[in-house]
Motif scaffolding. Structure first.
Motif, short mmCIF file in Angstrom:
data_model
loop_
_atom_site.label_atom_id
_atom_site.label_comp_id
_atom_site.label_asym_id
_atom_site.label_seq_id
_atom_site.Cartn_x
_atom_site.Cartn_y
_atom_site.Cartn_z
N ALA A 162 -17.87 2.67 5.87
CA ALA A 162 -16.86 2.72 6.93
C ALA A 162 -16.03 1.43 6.98
O ALA A 162 -14.84 1.46 7.28
N VAL A 163 -16.66 0.31 6.65
CA VAL A 163 -15.94 -0.98 6.65
C VAL A 163 -14.89 -0.99 5.55
O VAL A 163 -13.75 -1.43 5.75
N ILE A 164 -15.26 -0.49 4.37
CA ILE A 164 -14.32 -0.47 3.24
C ILE A 164 -13.16 0.47 3.54
O ILE A 164 -12.00 0.19 3.19
N VAL A 165 -13.44 1.59 4.21
CA VAL A 165 -12.38 2.53 4.58
C VAL A 165 -11.36 1.85 5.49
O VAL A 165 -10.14 1.98 5.29
N LEU A 166 -11.83 1.11 6.47
CA LEU A 166 -10.93 0.44 7.41
C LEU A 166 -10.02 -0.55 6.69
O LEU A 166 -8.80 -0.58 6.92
N VAL A 167 -10.59 -1.37 5.82
CA VAL A 167 -9.80 -2.36 5.09
C VAL A 167 -8.76 -1.67 4.21
O VAL A 167 -7.58 -2.04 4.19
N GLY A 168 -9.19 -0.64 3.47
CA GLY A 168 -8.28 0.08 2.59
C GLY A 168 -7.16 0.76 3.35
O GLY A 168 -6.00 0.76 2.91
N PHE A 169 -7.48 1.33 4.51
CA PHE A 169 -6.46 2.02 5.31
C PHE A 169 -5.40 1.04 5.80
O PHE A 169 -4.20 1.34 5.78
N LEU A 170 -5.82 -0.14 6.26
CA LEU A 170 -4.87 -1.13 6.74
C LEU A 170 -3.92 -1.58 5.64
O LEU A 170 -2.73 -1.83 5.89
N ILE A 171 -4.42 -1.65 4.41
CA ILE A 171 -3.57 -2.04 3.28
C ILE A 171 -2.62 -0.92 2.91
O ILE A 171 -1.41 -1.13 2.73
N ARG A 172 -3.11 0.29 2.83
CA ARG A 172 -2.32 1.40 2.31
C ARG A 172 -1.25 1.92 3.28
O ARG A 172 -0.21 2.38 2.85
N ARG A 173 -1.52 1.83 4.57
CA ARG A 173 -0.55 2.41 5.51
C ARG A 173 0.76 1.63 5.52
O ARG A 173 1.81 2.17 5.91
N SER A 174 0.74 0.36 5.10
CA SER A 174 1.96 -0.45 5.09
C SER A 174 2.66 -0.48 3.74
O SER A 174 3.68 -1.16 3.58
N LEU A 175 2.14 0.27 2.77
CA LEU A 175 2.71 0.26 1.42
C LEU A 175 3.91 1.19 1.35
O LEU A 175 3.87 2.31 1.86
N ASP A 176 5.00 0.73 0.72
CA ASP A 176 6.19 1.55 0.54
C ASP A 176 5.99 2.56 -0.59
O ASP A 176 5.24 2.30 -1.55
N GLU A 177 6.71 3.68 -0.50
CA GLU A 177 6.74 4.64 -1.60
C GLU A 177 7.36 3.97 -2.83
O GLU A 177 8.06 2.97 -2.71
N THR A 178 7.09 4.51 -4.02
CA THR A 178 7.55 3.87 -5.24
C THR A 178 9.06 4.03 -5.42
O THR A 178 9.64 5.05 -5.02
N PRO A 179 9.73 3.03 -6.02
CA PRO A 179 11.16 3.15 -6.31
C PRO A 179 11.47 4.37 -7.18
O PRO A 179 12.52 5.01 -7.00
N GLU A 180 10.58 4.69 -8.11
CA GLU A 180 10.82 5.83 -8.99
C GLU A 180 10.88 7.13 -8.20
O GLU A 180 11.77 7.97 -8.40
#
Length: 452
Positions: free
Chosen positions: A197-215
């Motif tokens: 559950a700890v790893i999920v929280l860290v990963g979610f915080l990183i991924r939710r702010s990531l932009d879609e790819t330029p391609e």
């Protein structure tokens, strides 16, 4: 100003997002594999025949790989139709919740056959998540990366898998060392599953702010994203799917190392007598080394091409998996450690480092995620059952180790043919032209930051 001109490449952030999600996925898979080899035969299946219980437990490890092909079709369609970010966030949450709930399950002694049934259901959900995780992470990091460093940045996905496989035994070691057998079987085995559950929280915080790819943004801005990507994939790029499918057989070596070898070395039925702790430390050290060697091999592939690195690693893996299984059969601990580290930490890291970029370069942006997801997950399905197949080939006799070795070498040979006969020099092609049919290259949309 069009939408695609406002989107910039963020290769480091994309690579970190890929690393974190892959670390979670393979932490979850590795703790399940460890528990399936050491604990689950005793708590989720009837007593009486330890060999049958072990094979059944290892088969539940493979059940997730049955769900993966079906999940790859769904995740591939969503990722190529609606974007990579949706897949990255969704798969992370699905894997995390499923893993946590496995740690909450009742045992066979408490509820009978309901226990293994629930275990299989949650394992299937893990498989659905895994079907889109790596392909989504690879597509995201590949399409954010500079054209001349795609191998390096996509390798972070696989570096994350090794990181997860380091964390898993690290979580199990204190549980095994500090608890009695009774405590381990009653509640101790649950702790590593809850920690996910700890790893999920860290990963979610990183991924939710990531932009879609330029391609992908460029394709959406030009209305080039196909409404039925699977139809396009199988009409124009089916050879790439088949090539990835057969190349992915190399994963059988990994599940043989991570799961089967742990059972082979430690189970009473084989009489080898190597301790659980020794084999877990082997996995930790080998995977720590792999975390370092993977980016090294990936950087090399950016200079000399994917195929030379991939093929060299396949040949080395065939040799070292044979030596590793032989050394276990002899009960020679120093030799087991040396051959295991060379296998998982060095030679297997070569194809592991470059397959994300290799497979991504077989497909254009419009079908990249679905092509990689479907090709790899159908190929990985056999890898998931490698521990159970290997257990059956052993037939409870340590002298039959060579049967498993031949099985693994055969899988490597198929992968070798698929890669060796594939396209060369793809690392030199601009990302926006990768995988396009010749008549489409002059009309490919140009994402932000790409040379025209």
């Amino acid at each position: 100003m069009t939408e695609n001109t406002t989107v910039q490449r963020t290769p480091r952030k994309a690579a970190l997002a890929a690393w974190s999600g892959s670390a979670l996925e393979y932490y979850d898979l590795a703790i399940y594999g460890t528990a399936a080899a050491l604990v689950f035969p005793k708590i989720f299946f009837p007593e009486g025949n330890q060999a049958v219980a072990t094979v059944a437990s290892l088969a539940t490890f493979g059940v997730a790989y049955v769900a993966r092909p079906f999940g790859s079709v769904l995740m591939g369609h969503i990722g190529d139709r609606f974007g990579r970010k949706l897949i990255l966030v969704g798969t992370l949450l699905l894997m995390g919740v499923s893993t946590f709930l496995i740690g909450c399950l009742p045992t066979y002694g408490q509820v009978g056959m309901i226990a293994p049934i629930l275990l299989v259901v949650l394992r299937l959900l893990q498989g659905l998540s895994a079907a889109g995780e790596q392909a989504g992470a690879n597509s995201m990091s590949f399409e954010h990366a500079p054209d001349d460093r795609r191998g390096f940045f996509t390798s972070w996905t696989l570096s994350g898998t090794q990181g997860g496989q380091v964390l898993a035994p690290l979580m199990f070691l204190p549980v095994i060392a500090l608890l009695s057998e009774e405590q381990l079987q009653s509640w101790g085995w649950r702790v590593p599953f809850w920690i996910s559950a700890v790893i999920v929280l860290v990963g979610f915080l990183i991924r939710r702010s990531l932009d879609e790819t330029p391609e992908f943004h460029a394709e959406k801005a030009h209305d080039e994203a196909p409404k039925a990507p699977l139809a396009v994939l199988f009409r124009h790029h089916w050879t790439g799917v088949l090539r990835v499918f057969f190349a992915a057989f190399i994963a059988m070596v990994n599940t043989a190392f991570q799961v089967f070898a742990l059972n082979f070395a430690t189970a009473d039925e084989y009489g080898i007598g190597i301790s659980d702790t020794t084999m877990l430390w082997l996995a930790i050290v080998a995977n720590i080394i792999a975390v370092g060697t993977i980016p090294m091999w990936a950087l090399l592939s950016d200079r000399i091409g994917r195929k030379p690195v991939f093929v060299s690693g396949l040949i080395g893996s065939a040799v070292m998996v044979t030596a590793f299984l032989w050394s276990i059969s002899r009960g020679d601990v120093p030799l087991v450690l040396i051959t295991g580290i060379l296998l998982a930490g060095v030679v297997y890291s070569m194809p592991n480092a470059v397959w994300p970029a290799t497979y991504a370069e077989y497909f254009p942006t419009s079908v990249r995620l679905s092509g990689m997801a479907i090709g790899t997950q159908f190929g990985f399905a056999l890898a998931g059952f490698t521990p159970a197949i290997a257990g059956s080939l052993m037939d409870g006799n340590a002298d039959n180790w060579y049967r498993v070795a031949l099985f693994c070498v055969g899988a490597v040979a198929i992968s070798l043919i698929a890669v060796a006969t594939g396209p060369s020099g793809t690392h030199k092609i601009p990302t926006r032209e990768i995988g396009l049919l010749p008549h489409d290259r002059n009309t490919a949309p140009v994402p932000a930051g790409a040379a025209s």
